[in-house]
Scaffold this motif. Structure first.
Motif, PDB file in Angstrom:
ATOM      1  N   GLU A   1      57.267  36.353  56.969  1.00  0.00           N
ATOM      2  CA  GLU A   1      56.396  35.783  57.989  1.00  0.00           C
ATOM      3  C   GLU A   1      55.806  36.855  58.905  1.00  0.00           C
ATOM      4  OE1 GLU A   1      56.798  32.520  61.516  1.00  0.00           O
ATOM      5  OE2 GLU A   1      57.978  32.197  59.706  1.00  0.00           O
ATOM      6  N   SER A   2      56.585  37.879  59.213  1.00  0.00           N
ATOM      7  CA  SER A   2      56.093  38.930  60.123  1.00  0.00           C
ATOM      8  C   SER A   2      54.863  39.643  59.586  1.00  0.00           C
ATOM      9  CB  SER A   2      57.206  39.929  60.429  1.00  0.00           C
ATOM     10  OG  SER A   2      57.669  40.552  59.247  1.00  0.00           O
ATOM     11  N   TYR A   3      54.690  39.689  58.285  1.00  0.00           N
ATOM     12  CA  TYR A   3      53.526  40.303  57.679  1.00  0.00           C
ATOM     13  C   TYR A   3      52.258  39.546  58.062  1.00  0.00           C
ATOM     14  CZ  TYR A   3      50.331  41.770  53.902  1.00  0.00           C
ATOM     15  OH  TYR A   3      49.271  42.234  53.186  1.00  0.00           O
TER      16      TYR A   3
ATOM     17  N   MET B   1      55.670  44.737  56.211  1.00  0.00           N
ATOM     18  CA  MET B   1      54.729  45.185  55.177  1.00  0.00           C
ATOM     19  C   MET B   1      54.831  44.350  53.906  1.00  0.00           C
ATOM     20  SD  MET B   1      54.956  49.311  55.604  1.00  0.00           S
ATOM     21  CE  MET B   1      53.653  49.606  54.418  1.00  0.00           C
ATOM     22  N   SER B   2      55.598  43.261  53.950  1.00  0.00           N
ATOM     23  CA  SER B   2      55.829  42.438  52.776  1.00  0.00           C
ATOM     24  C   SER B   2      55.170  41.065  52.908  1.00  0.00           C
ATOM     25  CB  SER B   2      57.334  42.250  52.571  1.00  0.00           C
ATOM     26  OG  SER B   2      57.580  41.319  51.543  1.00  0.00           O
TER      27      SER B   2
ATOM     28  N   SER C   1      62.725  47.853  42.086  1.00  0.00           N
ATOM     29  CA  SER C   1      61.764  46.861  42.553  1.00  0.00           C
ATOM     30  C   SER C   1      62.387  45.480  42.388  1.00  0.00           C
ATOM     31  CB  SER C   1      60.476  46.931  41.741  1.00  0.00           C
ATOM     32  OG  SER C   1      59.804  48.136  41.987  1.00  0.00           O
ATOM     33  N   VAL C   2      61.960  44.554  43.223  1.00  0.00           N
ATOM     34  CA  VAL C   2      62.445  43.180  43.143  1.00  0.00           C
ATOM     35  C   VAL C   2      61.255  42.229  43.110  1.00  0.00           C
ATOM     36  CG1 VAL C   2      64.666  43.564  44.269  1.00  0.00           C
ATOM     37  CG2 VAL C   2      62.675  43.082  45.658  1.00  0.00           C
ATOM     38  N   GLU C   3      61.456  41.069  42.530  1.00  0.00           N
ATOM     39  CA  GLU C   3      60.395  40.071  42.497  1.00  0.00           C
ATOM     40  C   GLU C   3      60.456  39.246  43.776  1.00  0.00           C
ATOM     41  OE1 GLU C   3      60.186  36.234  40.016  1.00  0.00           O
ATOM     42  OE2 GLU C   3      59.033  37.721  38.868  1.00  0.00           O
ATOM     43  N   ARG C   4      59.320  39.091  44.409  1.00  0.00           N
ATOM     44  CA  ARG C   4      59.227  38.306  45.637  1.00  0.00           C
ATOM     45  C   ARG C   4      58.097  37.303  45.485  1.00  0.00           C
ATOM     46  NH1 ARG C   4      61.289  42.373  49.521  1.00  0.00           N
ATOM     47  NH2 ARG C   4      63.471  42.425  48.919  1.00  0.00           N
ATOM     48  N   THR C   5      58.048  36.352  46.402  1.00  0.00           N
ATOM     49  CA  THR C   5      56.998  35.336  46.402  1.00  0.00           C
ATOM     50  C   THR C   5      56.175  35.451  47.671  1.00  0.00           C
ATOM     51  OG1 THR C   5      58.449  33.852  45.150  1.00  0.00           O
ATOM     52  CG2 THR C   5      56.543  32.864  46.234  1.00  0.00           C
ATOM     53  N   ASN C   6      54.870  35.552  47.516  1.00  0.00           N
ATOM     54  CA  ASN C   6      53.944  35.588  48.644  1.00  0.00           C
ATOM     55  C   ASN C   6      54.016  34.232  49.338  1.00  0.00           C
ATOM     56  OD1 ASN C   6      51.472  35.157  50.134  1.00  0.00           O
ATOM     57  ND2 ASN C   6      50.657  36.966  49.106  1.00  0.00           N
ATOM     58  N   ILE C   7      54.351  34.207  50.634  1.00  0.00           N
ATOM     59  CA  ILE C   7      54.551  32.919  51.318  1.00  0.00           C
ATOM     60  C   ILE C   7      53.249  32.176  51.585  1.00  0.00           C
ATOM     61  CG2 ILE C   7      56.753  33.551  52.347  1.00  0.00           C
ATOM     62  CD1 ILE C   7      55.290  33.939  55.021  1.00  0.00           C
TER      63      ILE C   7
ATOM     64  N   LYS D   1      59.026  47.215  46.172  1.00  0.00           N
ATOM     65  CA  LYS D   1      60.206  48.078  46.280  1.00  0.00           C
ATOM     66  C   LYS D   1      61.249  47.435  47.195  1.00  0.00           C
ATOM     67  CE  LYS D   1      58.677  51.687  43.960  1.00  0.00           C
ATOM     68  NZ  LYS D   1      59.377  52.405  42.934  1.00  0.00           N
ATOM     69  N   VAL D   2      62.510  47.678  46.899  1.00  0.00           N
ATOM     70  CA  VAL D   2      63.636  47.117  47.643  1.00  0.00           C
ATOM     71  C   VAL D   2      63.573  47.451  49.130  1.00  0.00           C
ATOM     72  CG1 VAL D   2      66.149  47.288  47.907  1.00  0.00           C
ATOM     73  CG2 VAL D   2      65.166  47.085  45.652  1.00  0.00           C
ATOM     74  N   ASN D   3      63.142  48.643  49.461  1.00  0.00           N
ATOM     75  CA  ASN D   3      63.151  49.103  50.848  1.00  0.00           C
ATOM     76  C   ASN D   3      61.857  48.830  51.618  1.00  0.00           C
ATOM     77  OD1 ASN D   3      65.838  50.454  51.058  1.00  0.00           O
ATOM     78  ND2 ASN D   3      65.026  51.542  49.299  1.00  0.00           N
ATOM     79  N   THR D   4      61.025  47.943  51.124  1.00  0.00           N
ATOM     80  CA  THR D   4      59.794  47.598  51.833  1.00  0.00           C
ATOM     81  C   THR D   4      60.155  46.889  53.135  1.00  0.00           C
ATOM     82  OG1 THR D   4      58.618  47.333  49.745  1.00  0.00           O
ATOM     83  CG2 THR D   4      57.626  46.303  51.695  1.00  0.00           C
TER      84      THR D   4
END
Length: 92
Positions: free
Chosen positions: A87-89, A82-83, A60-66, A75-78
């Motif tokens: 922006e595409s989400y 779906m993330s 898993s990696v830490e990401r920031t909700n834009i 998860k790395v492969n998201t």
């Protein structure tokens, strides 16, 4: 179903647009072919059953909700669509 993944990053390798294989031997053949064509070392990759991979291997990696700026783990492969970090989400 089996997947080929990078041992270091746990990103799923998608040779020829296929990311899952019915048998382990089919995955091994595809990995050998991929490594020959791309001058890669097959020892950098591994093959695992998909459910085992997602339950115990995938990092898993830490990401920031834009939209909110909040940090979260995914998860790395998201896929980007779906993330919440992509922006595409938000373009639905």
């Amino acid at each position: 179903m089996f997947v080929i993944y990078d041992k270091q990053t746990t990103r799923i390798l998608k040779p020829n647009k296929a990311d899952q294989f019915k048998t382990q031997s089919a995955a091994q053949r595809q990995l050998n072919k991929y490594c020959e064509n791309n001058n890669s070392n097959p020892l950098d990759y591994a093959i695992a059953d998909y459910s085992t991979f997602t339950d115990t291997i995938e990092k898993s990696v830490e990401r920031t909700n834009i939209m909110t700026g909040e940090k979260y783990m995914e998860k790395v492969n998201t896929p980007p669509y779906m993330s919440p970090a992509c922006e595409s989400y938000w373009q639905m």
